[in-house]
Write a protein that holds these residues in place. Structure first.
Motif, PDB file in Angstrom:
ATOM      1  N   THR A 107      10.474   6.301  -4.027  1.00 50.31           N
ATOM      2  CA  THR A 107       9.994   5.957  -5.221  1.00 50.31           C
ATOM      3  C   THR A 107       8.377   5.321  -5.109  1.00 50.31           C
ATOM      4  O   THR A 107       8.222   4.800  -4.138  1.00 50.31           O
ATOM      5  N   ARG A 108       7.626   5.831  -6.094  1.00 48.03           N
ATOM      6  CA  ARG A 108       6.200   5.638  -6.048  1.00 48.03           C
ATOM      7  C   ARG A 108       5.886   4.733  -7.321  1.00 48.03           C
ATOM      8  O   ARG A 108       6.493   5.045  -8.502  1.00 48.03           O
ATOM      9  N   MET A 109       5.159   3.795  -7.177  1.00 52.32           N
ATOM     10  CA  MET A 109       4.866   2.816  -8.052  1.00 52.32           C
ATOM     11  C   MET A 109       3.387   2.565  -8.085  1.00 52.32           C
ATOM     12  O   MET A 109       2.783   2.465  -6.755  1.00 52.32           O
ATOM     13  N   VAL A 110       2.845   2.021  -9.201  1.00 55.54           N
ATOM     14  CA  VAL A 110       1.207   1.771  -8.988  1.00 55.54           C
ATOM     15  C   VAL A 110       1.432   0.253  -9.735  1.00 55.54           C
ATOM     16  O   VAL A 110       1.378   0.220 -11.171  1.00 55.54           O
ATOM     17  N   ARG A 111       0.947  -0.497  -9.075  1.00 55.13           N
ATOM     18  CA  ARG A 111       0.737  -2.193  -9.653  1.00 55.13           C
ATOM     19  C   ARG A 111      -0.158  -2.778  -9.041  1.00 55.13           C
ATOM     20  O   ARG A 111      -0.845  -2.520  -7.936  1.00 55.13           O
ATOM     21  N   ASP A 112      -0.674  -4.059  -9.649  1.00 55.02           N
ATOM     22  CA  ASP A 112      -1.633  -4.859  -8.951  1.00 55.02           C
ATOM     23  C   ASP A 112      -1.314  -5.509  -8.132  1.00 55.02           C
ATOM     24  O   ASP A 112       0.063  -5.822  -7.942  1.00 55.02           O
ATOM     25  N   VAL A 113      -1.963  -5.660  -6.675  1.00 57.34           N
ATOM     26  CA  VAL A 113      -1.511  -6.496  -5.716  1.00 57.34           C
ATOM     27  C   VAL A 113      -2.259  -7.834  -5.996  1.00 57.34           C
ATOM     28  O   VAL A 113      -3.529  -8.115  -6.200  1.00 57.34           O
ATOM     29  N   GLN A 114      -1.309  -9.121  -6.014  1.00 56.57           N
ATOM     30  CA  GLN A 114      -2.007 -10.295  -6.193  1.00 56.57           C
ATOM     31  C   GLN A 114      -1.932 -11.390  -5.196  1.00 56.57           C
ATOM     32  O   GLN A 114      -0.574 -11.458  -4.693  1.00 56.57           O
ATOM     33  N   THR A 124      -2.890  -0.385  -7.271  1.00 59.85           N
ATOM     34  CA  THR A 124      -2.362  -0.096  -5.785  1.00 59.85           C
ATOM     35  C   THR A 124      -1.152   0.741  -5.709  1.00 59.85           C
ATOM     36  O   THR A 124      -0.198   0.302  -6.138  1.00 59.85           O
ATOM     37  N   PRO A 125      -1.307   2.158  -5.454  1.00 56.45           N
ATOM     38  CA  PRO A 125       0.082   2.952  -5.047  1.00 56.45           C
ATOM     39  C   PRO A 125       0.751   2.428  -3.985  1.00 56.45           C
ATOM     40  O   PRO A 125       0.247   2.325  -2.913  1.00 56.45           O
ATOM     41  N   PHE A 126       2.115   2.160  -3.948  1.00 58.32           N
ATOM     42  CA  PHE A 126       2.953   2.064  -3.047  1.00 58.32           C
ATOM     43  C   PHE A 126       3.982   3.136  -3.137  1.00 58.32           C
ATOM     44  O   PHE A 126       4.438   3.249  -4.128  1.00 58.32           O
ATOM     45  N   GLU A 127       4.720   3.720  -2.149  1.00 57.90           N
ATOM     46  CA  GLU A 127       5.862   4.381  -2.077  1.00 57.90           C
ATOM     47  C   GLU A 127       6.686   4.199  -0.805  1.00 57.90           C
ATOM     48  O   GLU A 127       6.318   3.925   0.198  1.00 57.90           O
ATOM     49  N   LEU A 171      10.676  -2.500  -2.760  1.00 59.89           N
ATOM     50  CA  LEU A 171      10.542  -1.221  -1.964  1.00 59.89           C
ATOM     51  C   LEU A 171      10.494  -1.828  -0.391  1.00 59.89           C
ATOM     52  O   LEU A 171       9.956  -2.620  -0.143  1.00 59.89           O
ATOM     53  N   VAL A 172      11.212  -0.935   0.322  1.00 62.14           N
ATOM     54  CA  VAL A 172      10.892  -0.725   1.856  1.00 62.14           C
ATOM     55  C   VAL A 172       9.677   0.457   2.028  1.00 62.14           C
ATOM     56  O   VAL A 172       9.977   1.531   1.784  1.00 62.14           O
ATOM     57  N   MET A 176       0.943   3.373   1.302  1.00 65.39           N
ATOM     58  CA  MET A 176      -0.019   2.795   0.343  1.00 65.39           C
ATOM     59  C   MET A 176      -1.161   3.396   0.148  1.00 65.39           C
ATOM     60  O   MET A 176      -1.782   4.083   0.999  1.00 65.39           O
ATOM     61  N   GLN A 177      -1.391   3.477  -1.208  1.00 63.79           N
ATOM     62  CA  GLN A 177      -2.889   4.047  -1.534  1.00 63.79           C
ATOM     63  C   GLN A 177      -2.861   5.683  -1.026  1.00 63.79           C
ATOM     64  O   GLN A 177      -3.649   6.104  -0.723  1.00 63.79           O
ATOM     65  N   ASP A 178      -1.581   5.937  -1.084  1.00 71.07           N
ATOM     66  CA  ASP A 178      -1.261   7.475  -0.899  1.00 71.07           C
ATOM     67  C   ASP A 178      -1.746   7.998   0.485  1.00 71.07           C
ATOM     68  O   ASP A 178      -1.905   9.131   0.869  1.00 71.07           O
ATOM     69  N   LYS A 179      -1.501   6.994   1.365  1.00 67.07           N
ATOM     70  CA  LYS A 179      -1.544   7.212   2.895  1.00 67.07           C
ATOM     71  C   LYS A 179      -0.410   6.677   3.572  1.00 67.07           C
ATOM     72  O   LYS A 179       0.076   5.550   3.111  1.00 67.07           O
ATOM     73  N   ASP A 180      -0.026   7.001   4.768  1.00 65.83           N
ATOM     74  CA  ASP A 180       1.014   6.429   5.687  1.00 65.83           C
ATOM     75  C   ASP A 180       0.339   4.916   5.600  1.00 65.83           C
ATOM     76  O   ASP A 180      -0.738   4.808   6.002  1.00 65.83           O
ATOM     77  N   LEU A 181       1.190   4.034   5.797  1.00 69.34           N
ATOM     78  CA  LEU A 181       0.870   2.565   6.192  1.00 69.34           C
ATOM     79  C   LEU A 181       0.216   2.477   7.646  1.00 69.34           C
ATOM     80  O   LEU A 181       1.081   2.852   8.508  1.00 69.34           O
TER      81      LEU A 181
END
Length: 242
Positions: A107-114, A124-127, A171-172, A176-181
């Motif tokens: 699952t991919r989502m784009v949200r603000d990181v606060q 910020t994209p996370f997947e 998510l697990v 992040m930001q379309d790159k492996d963590l």
């Protein structure tokens, strides 16, 4: 220490004065000129593998993120050495490899990181794998009410209620930001709790344990809110963002 990987030692918690001092540097970074921020980013990229204390992870960094660690060092995990264990009040305890997690629906989502300390990184994209999917596969038992998370730094913990953990925006995370963590961002696998302050999104995730009740995590034991809804907890507004 892992006898199969003797170089991987759990980090020791750093002193409170050191932590507060380095967090002060992070706050300074918020108002630092972009040119200096870019210089710090280059410095950290070259220094992160050379600093045995791990304190480079607490300095301000370009791109808006601030890197924090509550231990003096964190062992590194690769695709072959990483493991995520799910246990506790479940019918089917299991240990996942990184390959196992990558093979599951993402699952991919784009949200603000606060961050509760004030900085924010917008859009910020996370997947990754929805935590609810892993809980369903484990078979949560009757009487369970919470989920506890442990990390391979040997110190950090977090918790969510079972209802919170089953949200579609938890998510697990593997990317992040379309790159492996990367390691500095909690890779290869971290928790991502989109609607809560970033301290709930535990880095270097190694264990998911289903429990009866919520147990305060590392920062909750030090005064932070257990329910960390952005805009609602820690003296903020009245309503959570979803």
């Amino acid at each position: 220490m892992n006898p199969e990987h003797p170089e991987e030692q759990q980090g020791k918690p750093i002193g409170r004065r050191v932590l507060l001092g380095t967090l002060g540097l992070g706050a300074l970074g918020v108002v630092t000129a972009p040119t200096l921020q870019r210089g710090l980013e280059s410095f950290l990229a070259s220094a992160s593998d050379k600093d045995p204390t791990g304190l480079t992870d607490l300095l301000p960094n370009g791109g808006g993120f601030r890197y924090y660690s509550v231990t003096s060092s964190v062992p590194r995990k690769s695709a072959t050495t990483y493991r995520l264990t799910i246990d506790g009040l479940v019918d089917h305890p299991r240990t996942y490899t990184l390959a196992d997690l990558r093979a599951m629906p993402q699952t991919r989502m784009v949200r603000d990181v606060q961050c509760v300390t004030g900085w924010r990184v917008p859009h910020t994209p996370f997947e990754g794998v929805r935590l609810s999917r892993l809980l369903d596969a484990a078979g949560v038992r009757k009487g369970a009410g919470a989920v506890r998370f442990t990390c391979f730094d040997g110190a950090y913990t977090e918790s969510l209620t079972l209802d919170q953990a089953r949200r579609a925006d938890v998510l697990v995370a593997l990317r992040m930001q379309d790159k492996d963590l990367g390691h500095a961002h909690g890779g290869p696998v971290r928790l991502y709790v989109a609607p809560m302050y970033f301290y709930k999104s535990a880095k270097w995730l190694s264990g998911i344990t289903v429990t009866e009740d919520v147990r305060p995590g590392y920062w909750e034991e030090r005064g932070y809110d257990v329910d960390a809804w952005v805009g609602r907890s820690n003296g903020r507004d009245d309503e959570p963002t979803t």
